[in-house]
Design a protein around this motif. Structure first.
Motif, PDB file in Angstrom:
ATOM      1  N   ALA A 139       0.847  -1.204   0.000  1.00 59.22           N
ATOM      2  CA  ALA A 139       0.000   0.000   0.000  1.00 59.22           C
ATOM      3  C   ALA A 139       0.875   1.244   0.000  1.00 59.22           C
ATOM      4  O   ALA A 139       0.617   2.209   0.726  1.00 59.22           O
ATOM      5  N   LEU A 170      -2.238  -4.216   8.374  1.00 59.79           N
ATOM      6  CA  LEU A 170      -2.841  -5.337   7.656  1.00 59.79           C
ATOM      7  C   LEU A 170      -4.162  -5.685   8.327  1.00 59.79           C
ATOM      8  O   LEU A 170      -4.225  -5.873   9.546  1.00 59.79           O
ATOM      9  N   LYS A 171      -5.236  -5.750   7.494  1.00 61.43           N
ATOM     10  CA  LYS A 171      -6.550  -6.038   8.078  1.00 61.43           C
ATOM     11  C   LYS A 171      -7.119  -7.362   7.623  1.00 61.43           C
ATOM     12  O   LYS A 171      -7.958  -7.939   8.286  1.00 61.43           O
ATOM     13  N   ASP A 172      -6.643  -7.819   6.468  1.00 65.90           N
ATOM     14  CA  ASP A 172      -7.240  -9.020   5.904  1.00 65.90           C
ATOM     15  C   ASP A 172      -6.162  -9.806   5.161  1.00 65.90           C
ATOM     16  O   ASP A 172      -5.551  -9.298   4.223  1.00 65.90           O
ATOM     17  N   GLU A 201      -6.497 -12.311   3.237  1.00 65.58           N
ATOM     18  CA  GLU A 201      -6.917 -12.770   1.908  1.00 65.58           C
ATOM     19  C   GLU A 201      -6.880 -11.647   0.861  1.00 65.58           C
ATOM     20  O   GLU A 201      -7.009 -11.914  -0.335  1.00 65.58           O
ATOM     21  N   SER A 202      -6.734 -10.412   1.303  1.00 64.91           N
ATOM     22  CA  SER A 202      -6.642  -9.296   0.340  1.00 64.91           C
ATOM     23  C   SER A 202      -5.338  -9.399  -0.445  1.00 64.91           C
ATOM     24  O   SER A 202      -4.447 -10.174  -0.093  1.00 64.91           O
ATOM     25  N   GLU A 203      -5.207  -8.573  -1.501  1.00 65.53           N
ATOM     26  CA  GLU A 203      -3.987  -8.638  -2.301  1.00 65.53           C
ATOM     27  C   GLU A 203      -2.761  -8.263  -1.466  1.00 65.53           C
ATOM     28  O   GLU A 203      -1.757  -8.970  -1.496  1.00 65.53           O
ATOM     29  N   GLY A 229      -2.575  -8.420   1.673  1.00 66.91           N
ATOM     30  CA  GLY A 229      -2.475  -9.486   2.689  1.00 66.91           C
ATOM     31  C   GLY A 229      -1.650 -10.644   2.168  1.00 66.91           C
ATOM     32  O   GLY A 229      -0.763 -11.162   2.854  1.00 66.91           O
ATOM     33  N   GLN A 230      -1.917 -11.029   0.939  1.00 66.97           N
ATOM     34  CA  GLN A 230      -1.152 -12.126   0.344  1.00 66.97           C
ATOM     35  C   GLN A 230       0.296 -11.733   0.112  1.00 66.97           C
ATOM     36  O   GLN A 230       1.210 -12.538   0.303  1.00 66.97           O
TER      37      GLN A 230
END
Lengths: 405, 405
Positions: free
Chosen positions: B168, B245-247, B249-251, B253-254
């Motif tokens: 990000a 980082l919140k998720d 599975e997000s891009e 996140g991966q």
């Protein structure tokens, strides 16, 4: 090399069993490497085989033949395991049985084949073809020791034992031989072993004796945790003594079983005493477990630990490694605060903590001996289990890094 | 000694993490043996610990403290495992935390203790008492390498790694260190490892990252099948990069997870490369299994086999031992006629039989390399698993027969 193991004493023949030996040249020349064993008509025969999923052609065929017909002969070669040899390997095992059958005048389905040695190479069939008639030609009741020698691969000493007991007034003999010193971790018999008696036992009772006996002997030994593709243990009863066993729970039944167990334990522990590179012979007793499986898991966890085994080799009472191996066994009932541990006669851990009486010199004295006992008391229940094992030495590495060269 | 492993490259500091080192003299003098790691306020921290039932006092205490409070410091000593040390051992671990807490102005429950070294001896508390203030006094963001060196026991080389990724639009750093080279068989982390990032991760997400990451790295390595009493892996997130980082599975996140996995795999494989006595670094891939557990059982059966490991040491393509270890794994679905095996790029077994193209010289060439791949295709389903392991050499025996002397 072998720890506290002498060459076999005089072996008593078993009436009804003859053994023939040949120098077939299967892998090496100028050494006996082929055995034919004949059983008299009316004998019973039981066997257990490796549980390795990748078992050898002779194991598959022997299992089939045992189920199909009354056994009249065994054919056993060292030098080649006939394992991972595909359809050719199976044909070669079948042909070996056929050759023995022809030379002895029995049916091929009455012959059980056994092989031990290198995995993944085809059996030398010209050696088998010339060796089998030679072996059949010298069948003799007195050949147990020569047969035990012919089975050897990395063994440093032949393994065979006899006992004679008087049952219902009749002398009954049990004689057995075994080979093996590496790739030893029992899941059934883990090597080759052949035990015969001149008692008469119906098939079902013989099978029961075998399973109980294996559980009390060969299933309690480990050298390296590796289970071979070719292991087999065969128990044969000829009935020639005139003594017939009908009930294992009777007094003579228990006497017979005890004699058989002595023979099996002596053969099984002989394998551990002659373990590849062994300098120590170790018995691990786990007592007062909740379940036998828990005791067994802990005994084997300690027996298989390379760190425990190297400490034994070094005569170094680095007992933290015993605790490590105890703790890594997946036994949920374990409560460290109830655990007592002894090495030899020396208290090491009392209620989960180092014994106040323990000091390094005491431990060193025990670990310096060639024969070592380790006793783990879990303080939980009534179940127990013991195993016999060896240490992990430089020679184990040398033997297994050089074996094929 | 270490196979294909260089000293750590430049390590990037993680803002919010400082490390202090001392030569406390816990077991040996004139070497760093104590590390204090401080985490800034607002950090999150997750950890996995050994599943050994006989775990050390610091493991028990660290687990309790982690559950009770937000972590502000770690205190780590080498030279003594503080395991099987009873109530005194627990008091010593508590006192170590209290001393760090006092020196840093935090609560003792915010300090996690870790120990590695000999089992069964009491921790040298006068060394801890003098060492802890020294370590706290030199806390610095740039001390990762010195800290990795202070953790070493039989390690021949310090193990640490850094990566920086842009997430990000913000540079995010992950830096980790580990120690370990023997008593390595994962059941959770199997050694000590500390990994930190300046990303912000809520506790639950950090825990999820840790579990996934450990399954993909430290739970896939084995040296000797032995699981230590003291293993721990700690993952820390300070949030100082400004990236949250919140998720998973997000891009992003991966992307974050991939970077973390790289760091964990590099640390885990560094332990295998530096395994006691290792001359070979081996990856075993089991593919097309029916279930992941089947693939795992086979991969570890091969990786743990002393006979496979000595053949690897000898550069001897004695591949029958691979088949033996495959077959002894308790996988009922296994059908040998579907199995293909490759070593390196060389086909060895095709549909359960030796490949017609295989010959010894090809196998020898693969087994002579320092890094070896073994691929087992079961031809059954879609599950797979891989492990990294080392060989079994004379030096492994020497190191473990001499370790305490």
């Amino acid at each position: 090399m072998a720890v506290g193991l002498n060459p076999p004493a005089k072996l008593a023949p078993v009436q009804g069993i003859e053994l023939g030996i040949a120098e077939a040249g299967i892998r090496y020349s100028n050494r006996a490497d082929l055995v034919v064993l004949s059983l008299c008509e009316g004998s019973t025969c039981a066997a257990v085989f490796t549980k390795n999923k990748c078992c050898a052609a002779p194991v598959t065929l022997a299992r089939d033949h045992l189920a199909a017909a009354s056994v009249r002969a065994l054919v056993i070669n060292s030098g080649n395991a006939n394992a991972v040899t595909g359809e050719t390997g199976m044909r070669n095992a079948e042909q070996s049985c056929a050759m023995v059958a022809q030379a002895m005048g029995v049916d091929a389905s009455q012959v059980l084949p056994f092989s031990t040695g290198v995995i993944g190479e085809q059996l030398n069939m010209s050696a088998m073809t010339s060796g089998i008639p030679q072996a059949v030609a010298n069948l003799d009741v007195d050949n147990w020791l020569s047969a035990a020698e012919a089975l050897m691969t990395t063994d440093t000493i032949a393994k065979a034992v006899s006992t004679t007991v008087t049952l219902a007034g009749k002398p009954v003999t049990i004689t057995g031989m075994a080979k093996g010193s590496g790739m030893i971790c029992p899941n059934m018999a883990t090597m080759l072993a052949y035990v015969a008696t001149d008692a008469a036992l119906p098939q079902a009772l013989l099978q029961e004796c075998l399973h109980r006996g294996v559980d009390d002997s060969f299933n309690r030994i480990t050298v390296d945790g590796d289970t071979s593709t070719n292991d087999a243990l065969v128990l044969m009863a000829t009935g020639k003594s005139g003594f017939e066993l009908k009930d294992l729970e009777s007094e003579v039944g228990q006497q017979f079983y005890n004699a058989l167990e002595r023979v099996l334990v002596e053969l099984a522990t002989a394998i551990v005493r002659d373990a590849e590179g062994a300098t120590k012979f170790v018995r691990i007793d786990v007592r007062h477990a909740e379940r036998v499986d828990d005791a067994k898991a802990i005994a084997f966890s300690i027996a298989h630990s390379p760190l425990v085994k190297t400490a034994l080799f070094a005569s170094d009472p680095n007992w933290g490694r015993i605790l490590m191996a105890l703790g890594k066994a997946d036994v949920s009932a374990l409560e460290m605060s109830r655990v007592n541990i002894q090495i030899g006669d020396v208290a090491l851990i009392v209620k989960g903590e180092p014994a106040t009486t323990y000091h390094e010199a005491l431990g060193k004295q025990v670990f310096s001996q060639a024969e070592i006992g380790i006793t783990i008391d879990l303080g939980l229940g009534a179940a127990s289990f013991h195993v016999w094992t060896s240490d992990l030495s430089h020679d184990y590495v040398s033997i297994n890094a050089d074996y094929r060269s």
